[in-house]
Design an enzyme around this catalytic site. Structure first.
Site, PDB file in Angstrom:
ATOM      1  N   HIS A 158     -70.263  33.937 -45.014  1.00 22.30           N
ATOM      2  CA  HIS A 158     -70.457  34.167 -46.454  1.00 22.30           C
ATOM      3  C   HIS A 158     -69.386  35.127 -46.947  1.00 22.30           C
ATOM      4  O   HIS A 158     -69.410  36.304 -46.586  1.00 22.30           O
ATOM      5  CB  HIS A 158     -71.837  34.785 -46.714  1.00 22.30           C
ATOM      6  CG  HIS A 158     -72.970  34.018 -46.110  1.00 22.30           C
ATOM      7  ND1 HIS A 158     -74.195  34.569 -45.842  1.00 22.30           N
ATOM      8  CD2 HIS A 158     -73.063  32.719 -45.719  1.00 22.30           C
ATOM      9  CE1 HIS A 158     -74.996  33.660 -45.308  1.00 22.30           C
ATOM     10  NE2 HIS A 158     -74.328  32.517 -45.217  1.00 22.30           N
TER      11      HIS A 158
HETATM   12  C1  LIG Z   1     -71.005  27.051 -41.178  1.00 22.07           C
HETATM   13  C2  LIG Z   1     -71.591  27.562 -42.460  1.00 22.07           C
HETATM   14  C3  LIG Z   1     -72.968  27.585 -42.611  1.00 22.07           C
HETATM   15  C4  LIG Z   1     -73.527  28.069 -43.793  1.00 22.07           C
HETATM   16  N1  LIG Z   1     -74.870  27.990 -43.978  1.00 22.07           N
HETATM   17  C5  LIG Z   1     -75.411  28.347 -45.164  1.00 22.07           C
HETATM   18  C6  LIG Z   1     -76.800  28.172 -45.407  1.00 22.07           C
HETATM   19  O1  LIG Z   1     -77.538  27.680 -44.559  1.00 22.07           O
HETATM   20  N2  LIG Z   1     -77.287  28.573 -46.611  1.00 22.07           N
HETATM   21  C7  LIG Z   1     -76.497  29.152 -47.570  1.00 22.07           C
HETATM   22  O2  LIG Z   1     -77.030  29.546 -48.610  1.00 22.07           O
HETATM   23  N3  LIG Z   1     -75.195  29.306 -47.360  1.00 22.07           N
HETATM   24  C8  LIG Z   1     -74.622  28.900 -46.199  1.00 22.07           C
HETATM   25  N4  LIG Z   1     -73.277  29.018 -45.996  1.00 22.07           N
HETATM   26  C9  LIG Z   1     -72.475  29.638 -47.038  1.00 22.07           C
HETATM   27  C10 LIG Z   1     -72.199  28.739 -48.222  1.00 22.07           C
HETATM   28  O3  LIG Z   1     -71.919  27.417 -47.814  1.00 22.07           O
HETATM   29  C11 LIG Z   1     -71.028  29.339 -48.968  1.00 22.07           C
HETATM   30  O4  LIG Z   1     -71.330  30.682 -49.299  1.00 22.07           O
HETATM   31  C12 LIG Z   1     -70.727  28.570 -50.233  1.00 22.07           C
HETATM   32  O5  LIG Z   1     -70.382  27.244 -49.956  1.00 22.07           O
HETATM   33  C13 LIG Z   1     -69.580  29.251 -50.964  1.00 22.07           C
HETATM   34  O6  LIG Z   1     -69.423  28.600 -52.186  1.00 22.07           O
HETATM   35  P1  LIG Z   1     -68.103  28.791 -53.023  1.00 22.07           P
HETATM   36  O7  LIG Z   1     -68.186  27.910 -54.205  1.00 22.07           O
HETATM   37  O8  LIG Z   1     -67.889  30.250 -53.242  1.00 22.07           O
HETATM   38  O9  LIG Z   1     -66.917  28.328 -52.049  1.00 22.07           O
HETATM   39  P2  LIG Z   1     -66.798  27.087 -51.074  1.00 22.07           P
HETATM   40  O10 LIG Z   1     -68.050  26.317 -50.992  1.00 22.07           O
HETATM   41  O11 LIG Z   1     -66.246  27.637 -49.821  1.00 22.07           O
HETATM   42  O12 LIG Z   1     -65.728  26.164 -51.787  1.00 22.07           O
HETATM   43  C14 LIG Z   1     -64.407  26.566 -52.003  1.00 22.07           C
HETATM   44  C15 LIG Z   1     -63.529  25.324 -51.956  1.00 22.07           C
HETATM   45  O13 LIG Z   1     -62.259  25.636 -52.526  1.00 22.07           O
HETATM   46  C16 LIG Z   1     -61.264  25.005 -51.771  1.00 22.07           C
HETATM   47  N5  LIG Z   1     -60.002  25.724 -51.971  1.00 22.07           N
HETATM   48  C17 LIG Z   1     -59.585  26.864 -51.378  1.00 22.07           C
HETATM   49  N6  LIG Z   1     -58.357  27.206 -51.822  1.00 22.07           N
HETATM   50  C18 LIG Z   1     -58.003  26.269 -52.721  1.00 22.07           C
HETATM   51  C19 LIG Z   1     -56.841  26.077 -53.503  1.00 22.07           C
HETATM   52  N7  LIG Z   1     -55.817  26.936 -53.474  1.00 22.07           N
HETATM   53  N8  LIG Z   1     -56.779  24.977 -54.293  1.00 22.07           N
HETATM   54  C20 LIG Z   1     -57.808  24.095 -54.345  1.00 22.07           C
HETATM   55  N9  LIG Z   1     -58.943  24.238 -53.606  1.00 22.07           N
HETATM   56  C21 LIG Z   1     -59.036  25.327 -52.829  1.00 22.07           C
HETATM   57  C22 LIG Z   1     -61.769  25.085 -50.357  1.00 22.07           C
HETATM   58  O14 LIG Z   1     -61.123  24.119 -49.554  1.00 22.07           O
HETATM   59  C23 LIG Z   1     -63.256  24.832 -50.537  1.00 22.07           C
HETATM   60  O15 LIG Z   1     -63.556  23.473 -50.445  1.00 22.07           O
HETATM   61  C24 LIG Z   1     -72.689  28.548 -44.832  1.00 22.07           C
HETATM   62  C25 LIG Z   1     -71.308  28.510 -44.684  1.00 22.07           C
HETATM   63  C26 LIG Z   1     -70.757  28.009 -43.509  1.00 22.07           C
HETATM   64  C27 LIG Z   1     -69.279  27.957 -43.372  1.00 22.07           C
END
Ligand SMILES: Cc1cc2nc3c(=O)[nH]c(=O)nc-3n(C[C@H](O)[C@H](O)[C@H](O)COP(=O)(O)OP(=O)(O)OC[C@H]3O[C@@H](n4cnc5c(N)ncnc54)[C@H](O)[C@@H]3O)c2cc1C
Ligand code: SF4
Length: 670
Positions: free
Chosen positions: A600
């Protein structure tokens, strides 16, 4: 890889030392692992870090350096296996942080590859020996509801010409936050382009092995760490982002944290009907339901907590009634996981959004002080890179807690708090060994949790205890390495191991900065409260494991802390265990001693009323400066970066609810 079979610019002698390291950590396949490790490092490591690791390899390989440092004029590869083992253990426990850091980097990579790489052709004997036979779920016969938008083909006359797309809004990143924003804007009739740095996989072609999953759908091939290597991090990449590979545990944020966000950070409407409506809507969209399949590792959480009189319940999760295969971390081939590609991105696409995969945004285009689009590099399907511009009056950054601040920094934005206040929900681990087969890789990923310690107490923060699912590669890198045989012995029993993890609310924080080479550097330090929280959690997880019947357990780190129920003071096992608990209460969490993990990454462009310490205002608008409240027109953040602080529970639902708030503001303003 070069024609000579050597990855990147590695020299033969560096590769020979890498292979000797591979063989010392885990016997077998050393040359293949050295090559895979070399390729991975050359692809994902920052050049400064790579140079450092190569320097270490050269020093290890040098007779003169070893004479100087260790008193023996022998290169590492020429040493006996026992001498190599002693050499590495010396580095593991060194007083010099740089040595521990280098040891950790090679240990994690080479032990992971030993168990994650299925090998070539024949079934891997190591995996066969531990009885690793993951289920092979049926592939869905329903088509994945989205297809990536294909860029117009390059012309032969000008193959490097920039492709320009026009839209009302461009969303950068397609994970938990980006998907929600894209769906809301598209549903309201806006033309939306989503640019995603990672690849698209339809459900039928999701990876089948741990190594393939890490290479395709984990940020930096799953080798993400803080700069000093002390915190191992996991984040998703690809269309769907973290939702594609995450473990689907859905927990609403504690009310006390939301109240604090109101009082200390000036966020309005964090408690009350508007917030409740957002969370309810998200949970409905995700189809959140109580887990019905409770595999052994989660039965341990329920059994142990209940024996101690602690809270423990089955988790709520975003999947249809499945839970029998345990491949959710590779992406779901059966189509039952309610990830972004089934829910928010699917809704966005149905409403006309164009989702471009393999398109990495490099900067926000700013004109006259407002955002007017973004620039990106696209290489769909690994093709020759193309330059893209998306011209749009609304730009929403949702590239995750580590990449969103880097894009802002790369765009020349100077707010000093961009990248500050990174929160990681640091996770300590106690792995218990049980008499029954657990097979942590099978079944619902997280079917139970204990919220017994979710509220803070003086001196420590709140945390949730959960069971960690995982396949052998992840387990191999997480378990302590105390010698070749010792590691092989623990791994041989991995079918009986159930690791417990605590998702802790950070005490301490980090900083994300863009490096000269365009990578992201994360520096992170726990403060006294953070350390106390990790130790408190270790003791409670050990008590839970014991109450559930663990015969052995280990708090992971270098050195690790082991407990064997059959050893010690057998006339008074309770006393022996209390002595173990005292050790855990003082566990050494110095960098690269205590094992710390994070899935996270939050808070790096946080929201709040005070412009000096919050780069975003309370509604997700990016501020132009730290000495005023004026936002940069058209520029918003809609992912986990906006959290004012950590929350101490799994964040997906909260990120999505915050993204809904941001989308509402955008729709009201544009
Ligand atoms: C293995 C694992 C298990 C997890 N389990 C849970 C769970 O059970 N429950 C829970 O609540 N949370 C869980 N999480 C955490 C949760 O999935 C993340 O906190 C959440 O997805 C983050 O959301 P976000 O929108 O901040 O970023 P993300 O979902 O990480 O999305 C960001 C996206 O932006 C893309 N990106 C990055 N840089 C660029 C760029 N320069 N240009 C274009 N695209 C870009 C990335 O490739 C990615 O696809 C888990 C995470 C992982 C890795
Ligand atoms: S959600 Fe997970 S357990 Fe269910 S079918 Fe998909 S991969 Fe398997």
């Amino acid at each position: 890889m070069s024609d000579t079979g050597r990855p990147g610019s590695w020299t033969d002698s560096e590769l020979a030392t890498l292979a000797a390291l591979a063989e010392t950590f885990v016997q077998g396949d050393a040359a293949r692992r050295a090559r895979l490790a070399g390729e991975a490092l050359a692809t994902i490591a920052d050049p400064a870090q790579l140079a450092q690791l190569r320097l270490v390899l050269r020093a290890m390989g040098s007779r003169a350096a070893n004479l100087l440092l260790g008193g023996r004029p022998t290169g590492f590869a020429a040493m006996t296996p026992a001498a190599r083992e002693r050499y590495l253990l010396g580095w593991a426990h060194s007083r010099l942080p740089q040595r521990r850091s280098a040891f950790g980097a090679f240990r994690k990579l080479l032990t992971f590859l030993a168990y994650a790489d299925p090998g070539e052709g024949v079934p891997d004997p190591r995996l066969a020996a531990i009885g690793y036979r993951p289920d092979d779920p049926p592939v869905t016969d329903q088509p994945t509801p989205i297809r990536p938008f294909l860029l117009p083909p390059a012309t032969s006359t000008d193959p490097d010409a920039r492709v320009t797309l026009e839209a009302d809004a461009v969303v950068v990143g397609s994970g938990a936050g980006g998907g929600v924003v894209a769906a809301a804007l598209a549903a309201a009739g806006r033309s939306v382009v989503v640019l995603e740095a990672g690849p698209f996989s339809d459900e039928g072609s999701m990876p089948r092995t741990e190594l393939a999953a890490f290479e395709r759908h984990y940020l930096d091939h799953g080798l993400l760490t803080t700069w000093d290597g002390s915190v191992t991090m996991l984040a998703g990449t690809g269309v769907g982002g973290g939702t594609l590979v995450n473990w689907m545990t859905c927990i609403a944020p504690p009310e006390s944290v939301r109240a604090e966000w109101g009082t200390d950070h000036g966020l309005e409407e964090m408690t009350g009907p508007a917030w409740d409506a957002d969370v309810t809507a998200i949970e409905d969209e995700l189809g959140v339901a109580v887990a019905t399949h409770i595999p052994p590792k989660d039965a341990i959480v329920l059994r142990g907590a209940r024996a101690l009189g602690w809270d423990a319940e089955p988790t709520r999760r975003n999947a249809d009634a499945c839970g029998d295969c345990g491949s959710c971390g590779f992406g779901c081939r059966r189509g039952t996981k309610r990830s972004g590609i089934r829910v928010h991105l699917a809704d966005a696409a149905a409403a006309g959004a164009r989702i471009v995969a393999d398109a990495r945004v490099t900067r926000v285009i700013l004109e006259d002080g407002r955002a007017v689009g973004v620039e990106a590099e696209a290489s769909p399907g690994g093709d020759r890179p193309r330059r893209i511009a998306v011209r749009a009056p609304t730009v929403v950054l949702a590239a995750g807690g580590l990449r969103t601040p880097a894009i802002l920094q790369g765009s020349g934005l100077m707010h000093p708090a961009i990248g500050r206040y990174v929160r990681l929900h640091p996770v300590p681990v106690v792995a218990g060994r049980f008499t029954e087969r657990v097979e942590m890789w099978r079944g619902t990923l997280q079917a139970a949790r204990s919220l017994e310690f979710s509220e803070p107490e003086p001196g420590r923060n709140g945390y949730v205890i959960e069971a960690a699912p995982g396949h052998p590669g992840l387990l191999a890198l997480a378990l302590p390495w105390e010698g070749t045989e010792a590691h092989a012995h623990v791994m041989a029993g991995s079918g009986f191991i159930s690791p417990l993890i605590a998702i802790t609310r950070d005490g301490g924080e980090g900083r994300a900065t863009l490096t000269k080479a365009g990578r992201v550097r994360v520096d992170y330090r726990l403060d006294a409260t953070g350390l106390a929280t990790l130790r408190h959690a270790l003791v409670r997880m050990a008590r839970l494991a014991r109450a559930a019947g663990a015969t052995e357990m280990v708090a992971v780190g270098s050195p690790a802390a082991w407990y064997h129920s059959s050893l010690g003071d057998s006339s008074d096992p309770a006393r022996a265990f209390e002595r173990y608990a005292e050790r855990l209460a003082a566990f050494d969490f110095a960098p690269n001693r205590g094992g710390v993990f994070s899935a996270h990454q939050l808070g790096s462009v946080r929201m709040g009323a005070d412009p000096r310490t919050h780069p975003c205002d309370p509604w997700g608008r990016v501020r132009a400066r730290a000495d005023g409240d004026e936002p940069i027109g058209g520029l918003y953040v809609g992912d986990g970066s906006v959290f004012p602080t950590a929350i101490g529970v799994n964040p997906m639902v909260t990120i999505m609810a915050m993204a809904r708030r941001v989308a509402r503001v955008i729709l009201a303003e544009t």
